[in-house]
Every structure is written in C-alpha cells, then in structure tokens.
Design a protein around this motif. Structure first.
Motif, short mmCIF file in Angstrom:
data_model
loop_
_atom_site.label_atom_id
_atom_site.label_comp_id
_atom_site.label_asym_id
_atom_site.label_seq_id
_atom_site.Cartn_x
_atom_site.Cartn_y
_atom_site.Cartn_z
N ASP A 177 66.75 13.96 27.58
CA ASP A 177 66.18 13.98 28.78
C ASP A 177 66.88 13.79 29.85
O ASP A 177 66.36 13.52 31.30
N ALA A 178 68.08 12.25 29.80
CA ALA A 178 68.74 11.18 30.41
C ALA A 178 69.66 11.94 30.95
O ALA A 178 69.75 12.59 32.29
N PHE A 179 70.73 13.35 29.94
CA PHE A 179 71.53 14.07 30.67
C PHE A 179 71.37 15.76 30.61
O PHE A 179 72.42 16.39 31.77
N GLY A 180 70.23 16.17 30.32
CA GLY A 180 70.17 17.65 30.89
C GLY A 180 70.09 17.84 29.26
O GLY A 180 71.24 17.71 28.49
N LYS A 181 69.35 18.93 29.64
CA LYS A 181 69.74 19.83 28.08
C LYS A 181 70.41 20.53 27.30
O LYS A 181 70.91 20.59 26.50
N TYR A 182 70.90 21.46 28.51
CA TYR A 182 72.23 22.39 28.43
C TYR A 182 73.62 21.58 28.06
O TYR A 182 73.67 22.27 27.31
N PRO A 183 73.46 20.67 28.70
CA PRO A 183 74.28 20.17 28.23
C PRO A 183 74.60 19.47 27.15
O PRO A 183 75.71 19.50 26.36
N THR A 184 73.30 18.87 26.57
CA THR A 184 73.78 18.59 25.51
C THR A 184 73.21 19.43 24.24
O THR A 184 74.07 19.44 23.15
N PHE A 185 72.68 20.75 24.68
CA PHE A 185 72.90 21.57 23.90
C PHE A 185 74.30 22.64 23.80
O PHE A 185 74.56 22.82 22.44
N MET A 208 69.53 21.80 18.52
CA MET A 208 68.82 22.26 18.01
C MET A 208 67.34 22.10 19.22
O MET A 208 66.37 22.07 19.33
N ILE A 209 67.34 20.40 19.41
CA ILE A 209 66.66 19.64 19.92
C ILE A 209 66.37 20.21 21.03
O ILE A 209 65.43 20.66 22.32
N PRO A 210 67.73 20.51 22.91
CA PRO A 210 67.36 20.48 23.75
C PRO A 210 66.84 21.83 24.02
O PRO A 210 66.44 22.07 24.65
N SER A 211 67.15 22.87 21.87
CA SER A 211 67.16 24.61 23.02
C SER A 211 65.70 23.87 22.93
O SER A 211 64.96 24.91 23.61
N LEU A 236 59.54 14.49 29.37
CA LEU A 236 59.29 13.84 28.22
C LEU A 236 59.83 14.65 27.10
O LEU A 236 59.84 14.40 26.12
N ARG A 237 59.75 16.28 27.45
CA ARG A 237 59.68 17.45 26.32
C ARG A 237 61.36 16.75 24.92
O ARG A 237 61.05 17.10 23.73
N GLY A 238 61.81 16.77 25.71
CA GLY A 238 63.44 16.04 25.04
C GLY A 238 63.03 14.87 23.67
O GLY A 238 62.58 15.03 22.72
N ARG A 239 62.88 13.86 24.56
CA ARG A 239 62.12 12.94 23.57
C ARG A 239 61.18 13.01 22.34
O ARG A 239 60.97 13.03 21.64
N ARG A 247 65.45 26.25 38.58
CA ARG A 247 65.20 26.66 40.02
C ARG A 247 63.37 26.35 39.97
O ARG A 247 63.46 26.32 41.63
N ARG A 248 62.51 26.77 38.54
CA ARG A 248 61.52 26.52 38.65
C ARG A 248 60.68 25.21 38.77
O ARG A 248 59.75 25.28 39.49
N SER A 249 61.93 23.67 38.25
CA SER A 249 61.54 23.11 38.64
C SER A 249 62.41 21.87 39.63
O SER A 249 61.51 20.95 39.60
N GLY A 250 62.86 23.10 40.29
CA GLY A 250 63.07 22.59 41.23
C GLY A 250 64.00 21.37 41.39
O GLY A 250 64.76 20.65 42.14
N ARG A 251 64.99 21.57 40.45
CA ARG A 251 66.37 20.81 39.12
C ARG A 251 67.33 21.35 39.62
O ARG A 251 67.65 23.06 39.24
N ARG A 252 68.56 20.71 40.72
CA ARG A 252 69.88 21.26 39.86
C ARG A 252 69.97 21.49 38.70
O ARG A 252 71.13 22.83 37.90
N ILE A 253 69.60 20.66 37.36
CA ILE A 253 70.06 20.77 35.99
C ILE A 253 68.75 20.55 35.15
O ILE A 253 68.86 18.86 35.47
N VAL A 254 68.75 20.88 34.49
CA VAL A 254 66.95 20.76 33.16
C VAL A 254 68.27 20.37 31.91
O VAL A 254 68.82 20.55 31.98
#
Length: 421
Positions: free
Chosen positions: A286-294, A334-337, A145-148, A414-421
């Motif tokens: 939050d929906a598509f990934g913070k790095y792709p948005t960045f 700025m927001i996703p980073s 929820l932090r992106g939002r 890796r820490r959150s157990g996801r492929r991408i965040v």
C-alpha cells in the motif's frame, strides 16, 4: 473511470484504521482462508505418510493433489454466471457446507479411490469460496487499503504453517492421518457458525445492473479484453506455485536428508516468520506500490527456488533458512498480486471475475501438479530425480509473470488516476 467500492464501511480516512466490525470481518475471512489452505497444503507434508499408508505411488499422489485443483477449476466456471446474483454471505456459507462434507470424506478414506473422491468434492466447493472471499474484500475495502487487508488475510497461509501443519503432523505421527481431516472439519463448522452469526449481508452489488441470463453474464465477463491479461498472470503464477508444493515433504526428507520428525520444526519456524511478514508486506504494497512489491517478491522467489531445488543433503538449520527466505519471496508476490487483481473487474462483475480467475488458477495449478509428477521420478530409496527441472520451470513462469503484471498494473493505475499502484 476510477476504481470504486460499492459498499464502503471503510472510509478514506486511512489513519483511523478499521472499526471493530471491520476487524472482526478480517479475522473471519482469515479463518475461512485458513481452513481452505490447511485442507490443501496438508496433503504435501502428509505425502510421506499417505503414500505408504494407502500403498499409492508418487504418480497417484500427484493425481489426488491435482484432482482437487481440477474440480475447483470446473466449479469456478460453473459458478461464475451466478456469483453476482446472490448475497455473498449466503453464497459463502452454502459452499462452505460442501467443502466441509468433502473434507469429511477424506477423513473417512481407507483407500486411494475414496481419498480421490474426497479431494474432488472438496475442490468443487473450495474453489468458489476463495473467489467469494476476494469479492467481499473488493466490495468492502477501498483499493488503498486492500494490500493491508490481503496481508492480514494471507497470514492464514502462514498460520497454517505454524499451527495447522505441525499440529496435523503431530496428530498423524501419534494417531493416524485421518485425524488431521477430522480436525479441519471441526474447525470449519466453528468458522461457519461464526460467519452466520456475526457477518452482515454483503449484497450492495445486487443493486447494480446485471445480465438477466447467467450464461450471458459469464460470457460478458470472460470476453472483456482487459480481463484476459489478468487471467494470463494468474495462469503463470499458479502453474509455477503448484509444481513445488506436492512433493515438498518427500524432497525434504529423502533429498535434503532431513528426518521426518523434524518436518514440523521446519514448517513451524517458516510459518512464524511468515506470520510476521504478511502484514508488513501488505503495508509495504500500500505504501510503496503493489507492483514494485510484487517484483521484489518474484526476484527473491526465483533466487531461492533455484537454490532450494538444487540442494543436496543439508543440515536442519540450512533447510530452515532456505525455506524461510523462499517464503519471504512467495509472500511478497502473493499479497500484492491478489490486492492488485481485486482492482481489475467492474463492481458488477467482481463475483464472476473472481470465480473465473479462481477457476483459471486451480486448473493451471492442476496442470502444474500433473507436469511436476511427470517430470520427477522416484528412486528406490524414495529420493526424487529431476526436481531441479521444476525449479527452472518456476523461474521461467516467474519472469513471464513480472512482465505481464506490469501491463496489468498500468490498467489499474489508469483507472484509478495514479502513476503506480
């Protein structure tokens, strides 16, 4: 080890949205950011008024802007060892008082030296406030929820464009520039009062294990290998961002040929678009990934910064369109980073990490402002020379930040157990 929230009033039931208190909390944090941001960015549009009013050069003005960043950087380092040892609400209020005093000094300034002192005092306290806000977000909101949340909090930047900067320029043009800082002082007092009355203590982190010595806590934080890369990304982002801001109004007026009376219109329209964009970028991250948005935001930023810094005389409409598109890119990185960075530190080191990160950001930004002042030169008619070179520096730092941020998001994933965040 999965990323965790140590005090989680927001459950994982994402579709339920925020409770009333949580929504109020986001508003309070947004207002806090608004006062910090407007205090900083108001210097840029006031530059065309301040320099002749105080009889200072472009170089002196750049020093006044960078003094804020350097003092904020120093205070972040000094506060890092203590940042996780107190209730974050009390820490926020304490530094908010100092920030308000520094802004009051700016309001009373009659010469360059008093203005410089005011910017130093303001920066000493403002640098820590921003890190406390990020720590509160990380403590109380889960990663998904932090992106939002950051999208809503960062609308403070856009609101400063829509409300703060046009209002500040209006006050400066119809009365004097001192009134701008007086208004910020009044708003800061109101926000402080609301925080004191409404916000609950944010102290769950005090139950975790901490180093007994503040200096040891600081050293253990900055010596973490997986934090180093995050600090490097912060350095790259801040260096580029701070190089453009100080001379934005002077470049618009003297190089783009836009009458100074139209500056509020540019900030107003750009801010309106940014207000609408901020929450959308937060949801997208939050929906598509913070790095792709960045990456999307960085790409747009590079293109628009190169266009902006190479413009000559243009119409008001063209100046507005370029500014809007440039801020689309800036917000989209700025927001996703920031949301991604909140997932880097361990829960027991969030305050220290954010303080050091804020310090790195401000110091890098200060160096960026000084570098920009050294690169640009001023013609007799007030126009700026070599502003395009700043665009090339920003492009380089943006490309480097995209590469470094890829490895940062790999750590978080890796820490959150996801492929991408």
């Amino acid at each position: 080890m999965s990323e965790q929230t140590i005090a989680a009033p927001i459950a994982d039931q994402e579709e339920r949205g925020f409770s009333r208190y949580q929504s109020i909390l986001v508003v309070l944090l947004s207002l806090t950011q608004f006062t910090l941001i407007i205090d900083f960015i108001i210097m840029s549009p006031l530059g065309a008024i301040l320099m002749p009013a105080l009889n200072i050069t472009a170089g002196q003005f750049g020093i006044a802007v960078s003094a804020y960043a350097f003092s904020a950087g120093i205070s972040g380092i000094l506060a890092a060892g203590f940042a996780d040892r107190f209730d974050r609400k009390r820490l926020l209020l304490c530094f908010y008082v100092g920030f308000t005093i520094g802004t009051a000094l700016c309001a009373l300034a009659q010469n360059f030296h008093v203005l410089l002192l005011g910017r130093i005092v303001t920066g000493l306290f403002a640098g820590v406030i921003g890190s406390v806000v990020l720590a509160i977000v990380a403590d109380l909101f889960p990663l998904h929820l932090r992106g939002r949340v950051m999208g809503m909090v960062q609308t403070a930047f856009a609101a400063s464009q829509v409300l703060g900067v046009p209002a500040g320029l209006f006050l400066a043009n119809h009365w004097n520039w001192h009134i701008c800082f007086v208004a910020i002082v009044g708003l800061s007092i109101a926000v402080m009062s609301a925080i004191a009355l409404v916000m609950q203590p944010v102290d769950a982190h005090l139950k975790l294990q901490h180093d007994s010595n503040p200096f040891t806590h600081l050293i253990s934080t900055i010596s973490q290998p997986h934090y180093t890369l995050a600090f490097m990304v912060t350095t790259l982002l801040a260096t580029g961002g701070f190089m453009l801001m100080p001379f934005g109004s002077a470049f618009t007026v003297h190089n783009l040929g836009i009458d100074i009376v139209h500056l509020p219109t540019i900030y107003l329209v750009t801010g309106l678009f940014s207000i609408a964009l901020g929450p959308l970028v937060g949801r997208a991250s939050d929906a598509f990934g913070k790095y792709p948005t960045f990456v999307f935001g960085s790409t747009v930023s590079i293109i628009m910064v190169l266009i902006y810094t190479n413009l000559g005389h243009v119409s008001l409409v063209t100046a507005i369109v370029v500014n809007v598109l440039m801020f689309v890119g800036i917000f989209s990185r700025m927001i996703p980073s920031q949301a991604l960075m909140t997932a880097i530190p361990d829960a027991s080191q969030r305050g220290a990490f954010n303080s050091v990160s804020s310090s790195v950001q401000q110091l890098s930004g200060g160096l960026g402002s000084v570098a920009a002042a050294a690169i640009v030169a001023e013609n007799a008619d007030g126009s700026l020379l070599h502003f395009d070179r700043i665009g090339y520096v920003v492009m380089t730092t943006s490309i480097m930040s995209m590469i470094a941020m890829y490895f940062v998001q790999r750590q978080v994933a890796r820490r959150s157990g996801r492929r991408i965040v």
